[in-house]
Design a protein around this motif. Sequence first.
Motif, PDB file in Angstrom:
ATOM      1  N   SER A 154       0.847  -1.192   0.000  1.00 36.61           N
ATOM      2  CA  SER A 154       0.000   0.000   0.000  1.00 36.61           C
ATOM      3  C   SER A 154       0.880   1.238   0.000  1.00 36.61           C
ATOM      4  O   SER A 154       2.096   1.149   0.171  1.00 36.61           O
ATOM      5  N   LEU A 155       0.256   2.383  -0.183  1.00 37.03           N
ATOM      6  CA  LEU A 155       1.010   3.633  -0.248  1.00 37.03           C
ATOM      7  C   LEU A 155       1.491   4.113   1.114  1.00 37.03           C
ATOM      8  O   LEU A 155       2.176   5.126   1.204  1.00 37.03           O
ATOM      9  N   THR A 156       1.115   3.395   2.166  1.00 41.50           N
ATOM     10  CA  THR A 156       1.550   3.827   3.495  1.00 41.50           C
ATOM     11  C   THR A 156       2.308   2.756   4.257  1.00 41.50           C
ATOM     12  O   THR A 156       2.727   2.975   5.392  1.00 41.50           O
ATOM     13  N   LEU A 157       2.495   1.605   3.655  1.00 43.30           N
ATOM     14  CA  LEU A 157       3.129   0.515   4.392  1.00 43.30           C
ATOM     15  C   LEU A 157       4.073  -0.289   3.521  1.00 43.30           C
ATOM     16  O   LEU A 157       3.719  -0.725   2.431  1.00 43.30           O
ATOM     17  N   SER A 158       5.277  -0.471   4.036  1.00 43.39           N
ATOM     18  CA  SER A 158       6.222  -1.410   3.438  1.00 43.39           C
ATOM     19  C   SER A 158       6.765  -2.286   4.560  1.00 43.39           C
ATOM     20  O   SER A 158       6.931  -1.819   5.686  1.00 43.39           O
ATOM     21  N   THR A 159       7.000  -3.550   4.257  1.00 38.25           N
ATOM     22  CA  THR A 159       7.558  -4.451   5.260  1.00 38.25           C
ATOM     23  C   THR A 159       8.835  -5.091   4.745  1.00 38.25           C
ATOM     24  O   THR A 159       8.965  -5.374   3.548  1.00 38.25           O
ATOM     25  N   LEU A 160       9.755  -5.285   5.673  1.00 41.87           N
ATOM     26  CA  LEU A 160      10.998  -6.011   5.398  1.00 41.87           C
ATOM     27  C   LEU A 160      11.006  -7.231   6.300  1.00 41.87           C
ATOM     28  O   LEU A 160      10.896  -7.098   7.522  1.00 41.87           O
ATOM     29  N   THR A 161      11.078  -8.406   5.717  1.00 42.43           N
ATOM     30  CA  THR A 161      11.159  -9.638   6.491  1.00 42.43           C
ATOM     31  C   THR A 161      12.541 -10.246   6.325  1.00 42.43           C
ATOM     32  O   THR A 161      12.951 -10.546   5.199  1.00 42.43           O
ATOM     33  N   VAL A 162      13.236 -10.383   7.438  1.00 39.30           N
ATOM     34  CA  VAL A 162      14.535 -11.048   7.434  1.00 39.30           C
ATOM     35  C   VAL A 162      14.257 -12.521   7.698  1.00 39.30           C
ATOM     36  O   VAL A 162      13.840 -12.898   8.806  1.00 39.30           O
ATOM     37  N   THR A 163      14.439 -13.338   6.700  1.00 40.98           N
ATOM     38  CA  THR A 163      14.117 -14.760   6.837  1.00 40.98           C
ATOM     39  C   THR A 163      15.323 -15.542   7.337  1.00 40.98           C
ATOM     40  O   THR A 163      16.462 -15.235   6.972  1.00 40.98           O
ATOM     41  N   SER A 164      15.042 -16.521   8.195  1.00 32.82           N
ATOM     42  CA  SER A 164      16.103 -17.356   8.753  1.00 32.82           C
ATOM     43  C   SER A 164      17.305 -16.503   9.179  1.00 32.82           C
ATOM     44  O   SER A 164      18.418 -16.631   8.660  1.00 32.82           O
ATOM     45  N   ALA A 165      17.025 -15.624  10.113  1.00 37.26           N
ATOM     46  CA  ALA A 165      18.038 -14.654  10.534  1.00 37.26           C
ATOM     47  C   ALA A 165      19.230 -15.353  11.202  1.00 37.26           C
ATOM     48  O   ALA A 165      19.072 -16.343  11.916  1.00 37.26           O
ATOM     49  N   HIS A 166      20.400 -14.798  10.964  1.00 38.94           N
ATOM     50  CA  HIS A 166      21.637 -15.277  11.577  1.00 38.94           C
ATOM     51  C   HIS A 166      22.335 -14.112  12.268  1.00 38.94           C
ATOM     52  O   HIS A 166      22.040 -12.954  11.981  1.00 38.94           O
ATOM     53  N   PRO A 167      23.260 -14.415  13.173  1.00 41.97           N
ATOM     54  CA  PRO A 167      23.924 -13.321  13.906  1.00 41.97           C
ATOM     55  C   PRO A 167      24.526 -12.243  13.005  1.00 41.97           C
ATOM     56  O   PRO A 167      24.509 -11.062  13.376  1.00 41.97           O
ATOM     57  N   GLU A 168      24.988 -12.614  11.842  1.00 41.92           N
ATOM     58  CA  GLU A 168      25.584 -11.603  10.952  1.00 41.92           C
ATOM     59  C   GLU A 168      24.544 -10.638  10.366  1.00 41.92           C
ATOM     60  O   GLU A 168      24.900  -9.627   9.762  1.00 41.92           O
ATOM     61  N   ASP A 169      23.253 -10.971  10.541  1.00 42.16           N
ATOM     62  CA  ASP A 169      22.191 -10.062  10.107  1.00 42.16           C
ATOM     63  C   ASP A 169      21.895  -8.999  11.156  1.00 42.16           C
ATOM     64  O   ASP A 169      21.103  -8.068  10.897  1.00 42.16           O
TER      65      ASP A 169
END
Lengths: 113, 116
Positions: free
Chosen positions: B73-88
């Motif tokens: 939408s024009l008011t929402l963006s999401t960032l999903t970090v999948t299978s996160a690791h310590p270097e993330d």
Amino acid sequence: DQQVKQNSPSLSVQEGRISILNCDYTNSMFDYFLWYKKYPAEGPTFLISISSIKDKNEDGRFTVFLNKSAKHLSLHIVPSQPGDSAVYFCAAKRNSGNTPLVFGKGTRLSVIA
Amino acid sequence: GAVVSQHPSWVICKSGTSVKIECRSLDFQATTMFWYRQFPKQSLMLMATSNEGSKATYEQGVEKDKFLINHASLTLSTLTVTSAHPEDSSFYICSASYMGWGNEQFFGPGTRLTVL
């Protein structure tokens, strides 16, 4: 390859004096430049900008100078105040719509009372 | 005006889990949102550019399957970090802009991600 360079990681200035923060860029396609101020664990806040058609832009205590031939810009803060203590990022972009900003590494300014 | 919020502001998760970060423009419609990452004492590095309703454009070296970006939408963006690791572990910041405003970009307050 760092396209926007801030070679001074830190700067200390006495309250009331002038702070001069420098920035150099390598990409001649950049034609719009911005300065942001950032506190720890916060997002950057916009301070002042300049288009490549100008060589100076002033807003209150903040003045940005652009030297296109030298690919250099500077931010002058006068008089400096303790509340100005923060990290200052120089950013550049192409002046064509929603293109992303390219940031320098920042300069930490400390204004000493 | 031109306020951008991010949620959560701080998240700690175990290695292997996925984390979703939301970026919202509160008082304007953001035609474009940008996601940046900042490591300690480093610059803000652009990860991806997201235009509403289309796929995000990722910078070189950023894995699109690991960092999923949705701008529904024009008011929402999401960032999903999948299978996160310590270097993330990093500070993730979004910014938003509106086509009619030219070069203005407004930043959110950032999200500190720590992966154990």
